[in-house]
Every structure is written in structure tokens, then in C-alpha cells.
Design a protein around this motif. Sequence first.
Motif, short mmCIF file in Angstrom:
data_model
loop_
_atom_site.label_atom_id
_atom_site.label_comp_id
_atom_site.label_asym_id
_atom_site.label_seq_id
_atom_site.Cartn_x
_atom_site.Cartn_y
_atom_site.Cartn_z
N ALA A 42 0.84 -1.20 0.00
CA ALA A 42 0.00 0.00 0.00
C ALA A 42 0.87 1.25 0.00
O ALA A 42 0.63 2.19 -0.77
CB ALA A 42 -0.92 0.00 1.22
N LEU A 43 1.89 1.27 0.86
CA LEU A 43 2.78 2.43 0.92
C LEU A 43 3.50 2.65 -0.40
O LEU A 43 3.65 3.80 -0.84
CB LEU A 43 3.80 2.28 2.04
CG LEU A 43 3.29 2.51 3.46
CD1 LEU A 43 4.39 2.24 4.47
CD2 LEU A 43 2.74 3.92 3.62
N SER A 44 3.90 1.60 -1.04
CA SER A 44 4.57 1.72 -2.34
C SER A 44 3.65 2.41 -3.34
O SER A 44 4.06 3.34 -4.05
CB SER A 44 5.00 0.34 -2.84
OG SER A 44 5.57 0.45 -4.11
N MET A 45 2.40 1.98 -3.39
CA MET A 45 1.43 2.56 -4.32
C MET A 45 1.15 4.02 -3.96
O MET A 45 1.13 4.89 -4.82
CB MET A 45 0.14 1.74 -4.30
CG MET A 45 -0.89 2.13 -5.32
SD MET A 45 -0.38 1.88 -7.04
CE MET A 45 -0.05 0.13 -7.09
N LEU A 46 0.94 4.29 -2.69
CA LEU A 46 0.63 5.66 -2.24
C LEU A 46 1.83 6.59 -2.42
O LEU A 46 1.67 7.75 -2.81
CB LEU A 46 0.15 5.64 -0.79
CG LEU A 46 -1.16 4.87 -0.59
CD1 LEU A 46 -1.36 4.55 0.88
CD2 LEU A 46 -2.33 5.63 -1.18
N ASN A 47 3.03 6.09 -2.15
CA ASN A 47 4.24 6.89 -2.38
C ASN A 47 4.35 7.28 -3.85
O ASN A 47 4.72 8.41 -4.18
CB ASN A 47 5.49 6.14 -1.94
CG ASN A 47 5.61 6.03 -0.43
OD1 ASN A 47 5.01 6.80 0.31
ND2 ASN A 47 6.37 5.05 0.01
N ASP A 48 4.03 6.34 -4.72
CA ASP A 48 4.07 6.61 -6.15
C ASP A 48 3.09 7.72 -6.52
O ASP A 48 3.44 8.63 -7.28
CB ASP A 48 3.76 5.33 -6.94
CG ASP A 48 3.84 5.55 -8.43
OD1 ASP A 48 4.95 5.85 -8.92
OD2 ASP A 48 2.79 5.46 -9.10
N VAL A 49 1.88 7.65 -5.98
CA VAL A 49 0.88 8.69 -6.26
C VAL A 49 1.41 10.05 -5.81
O VAL A 49 1.35 11.04 -6.55
CB VAL A 49 -0.47 8.40 -5.55
CG1 VAL A 49 -1.41 9.59 -5.64
CG2 VAL A 49 -1.12 7.15 -6.14
N LEU A 50 1.94 10.10 -4.60
CA LEU A 50 2.41 11.37 -4.06
C LEU A 50 3.68 11.87 -4.76
O LEU A 50 3.86 13.08 -4.92
CB LEU A 50 2.60 11.27 -2.55
CG LEU A 50 1.26 11.12 -1.82
CD1 LEU A 50 1.48 10.65 -0.39
CD2 LEU A 50 0.47 12.41 -1.87
N ASP A 51 4.52 10.95 -5.22
CA ASP A 51 5.70 11.36 -6.00
C ASP A 51 5.26 12.00 -7.32
O ASP A 51 5.89 12.95 -7.79
CB ASP A 51 6.61 10.16 -6.29
CG ASP A 51 7.37 9.69 -5.07
OD1 ASP A 51 7.41 10.42 -4.06
OD2 ASP A 51 7.90 8.56 -5.13
N ARG A 52 4.20 11.48 -7.88
CA ARG A 52 3.71 11.97 -9.18
C ARG A 52 2.89 13.26 -9.06
O ARG A 52 2.91 14.08 -9.96
CB ARG A 52 2.84 10.92 -9.87
CG ARG A 52 3.59 9.70 -10.33
CD ARG A 52 2.61 8.68 -10.87
NE ARG A 52 3.25 7.42 -11.19
CZ ARG A 52 2.98 6.72 -12.26
NH1 ARG A 52 2.09 7.14 -13.13
NH2 ARG A 52 3.61 5.59 -12.47
N THR A 53 2.12 13.38 -7.98
CA THR A 53 1.15 14.47 -7.91
C THR A 53 1.47 15.53 -6.86
O THR A 53 0.84 16.57 -6.86
CB THR A 53 -0.26 13.92 -7.59
OG1 THR A 53 -0.25 13.34 -6.28
CG2 THR A 53 -0.71 12.91 -8.62
N GLY A 54 2.36 15.25 -5.94
CA GLY A 54 2.62 16.20 -4.87
C GLY A 54 1.70 15.95 -3.69
O GLY A 54 1.92 15.01 -2.96
N ASP A 55 0.70 16.77 -3.54
CA ASP A 55 -0.19 16.69 -2.38
C ASP A 55 -1.58 16.18 -2.74
O ASP A 55 -2.57 16.88 -2.56
CB ASP A 55 -0.30 18.06 -1.70
CG ASP A 55 0.94 18.43 -0.93
OD1 ASP A 55 1.78 17.55 -0.71
OD2 ASP A 55 1.07 19.60 -0.55
N HIS A 56 -1.69 14.98 -3.22
CA HIS A 56 -2.99 14.36 -3.51
C HIS A 56 -3.68 14.09 -2.17
O HIS A 56 -3.21 13.27 -1.38
CB HIS A 56 -2.78 13.07 -4.31
CG HIS A 56 -4.03 12.46 -4.81
ND1 HIS A 56 -4.81 11.64 -4.04
CD2 HIS A 56 -4.65 12.58 -6.01
CE1 HIS A 56 -5.84 11.24 -4.75
NE2 HIS A 56 -5.78 11.80 -5.95
#
Length: 178
Positions: A42-56
Motif C-alpha cells: 500500500a505504501l509503495s502505491m501511495l508513495n508513487d501517487v504522491l511522488d507523481r502528484t505532490g499533495d494528492h
Amino acid sequence: MRRDWKPALDAFEAALKRCPDDPQVRTELGRTLWLLGRPRAALSMLNDVLDRTGDHTEALRVRGQVLADLGQARDALRDLDRVPDRPWHQRSPAIRAARAVALAGVGSFDAAREESSQAVEDEPANGPVLLYAAEVASLTGDGRSAQELVRRALAADQPELPPHQRERALLVQRLPER
């Protein structure tokens, strides 16, 4: 009856194949992985989202809850405190309860008790909220309250505890009341 999260996982994995860059799909897949007891994935997926979008916003909220579950209090607070100051986030009992555990984890016991109490008052039949409150009570030395809250968490159904939190609740239940 316990909810089966596997069909949701299958649906989000299929959606991810169709929309690999969609932050909402990736966030929901991360949430589902967490609910299935796979916090590292889960953290891997969420880290990816935040790396791509900033503050999702939703990714921050879910990652903060996952980190609180893992006992990473400072990191959980970092994320939960970055969730925008909007009424629906400020009043979310799940966020308040996760934040309460993180606050207790960094030694802010009075603030943790206050956040926890408000979350339970707002959603007295929410399994995860009750479990977080039990953990706050345990961390702040109130074993008797921790035992009562964990009993309520195990019986709760609005929503019920996901499997990984049920296992944690059973561990808290075994702690002495002190």
C-alpha cells in the motif's frame, strides 16, 4: 459477516491496467492493499501517487492512516497534518483517530486523548476508530479503557475492522489492564 476485500483488489488491479496513471485508481488500490493487510505494498502505491502528484489529498490521508497503523507516528502526523484544512477532512473520525494514535506515539498524550475521544463520540460503532482509541488508551496508560474500547472495536460493524486491524485488536485485548 466479514467483508471480502479480494474482489475490490481484483477490480482496482484491472482498472490500473486500463488507467495506469490515474492517481485515484492508484490511491484506491493502495487503500485496498492496506485493508487486506499488505501495508508495505500500500505504501509503495501511495508513495508513487504522491511522488507523481505532490499533495494528492486522499493519498495523503490514506498514507497517514497506514503509517499510523505501522506505528510510524512522526511520518503519519506529517501526512495527516498536510491534509487540506476543509471541514470534511477535519471532522473525519477516521483521520482524527489515526492522528490521535500518532500523537500518542510522539508523546502528546493530552492532544491524543482529546482527538480520540472526539472521534469515538462522532462514530461510536466504527471498528477502526474504536481500535485507534483503544491504542491511544493503552499508550497513555489507561488499560481499563483500552480493554473496553477494544471489545467494542471487535464487535463494531459501521464499519467493522478489516482483517489486519482485527489481528491487532486481539493483541491489544491480551494486554493487561494495569
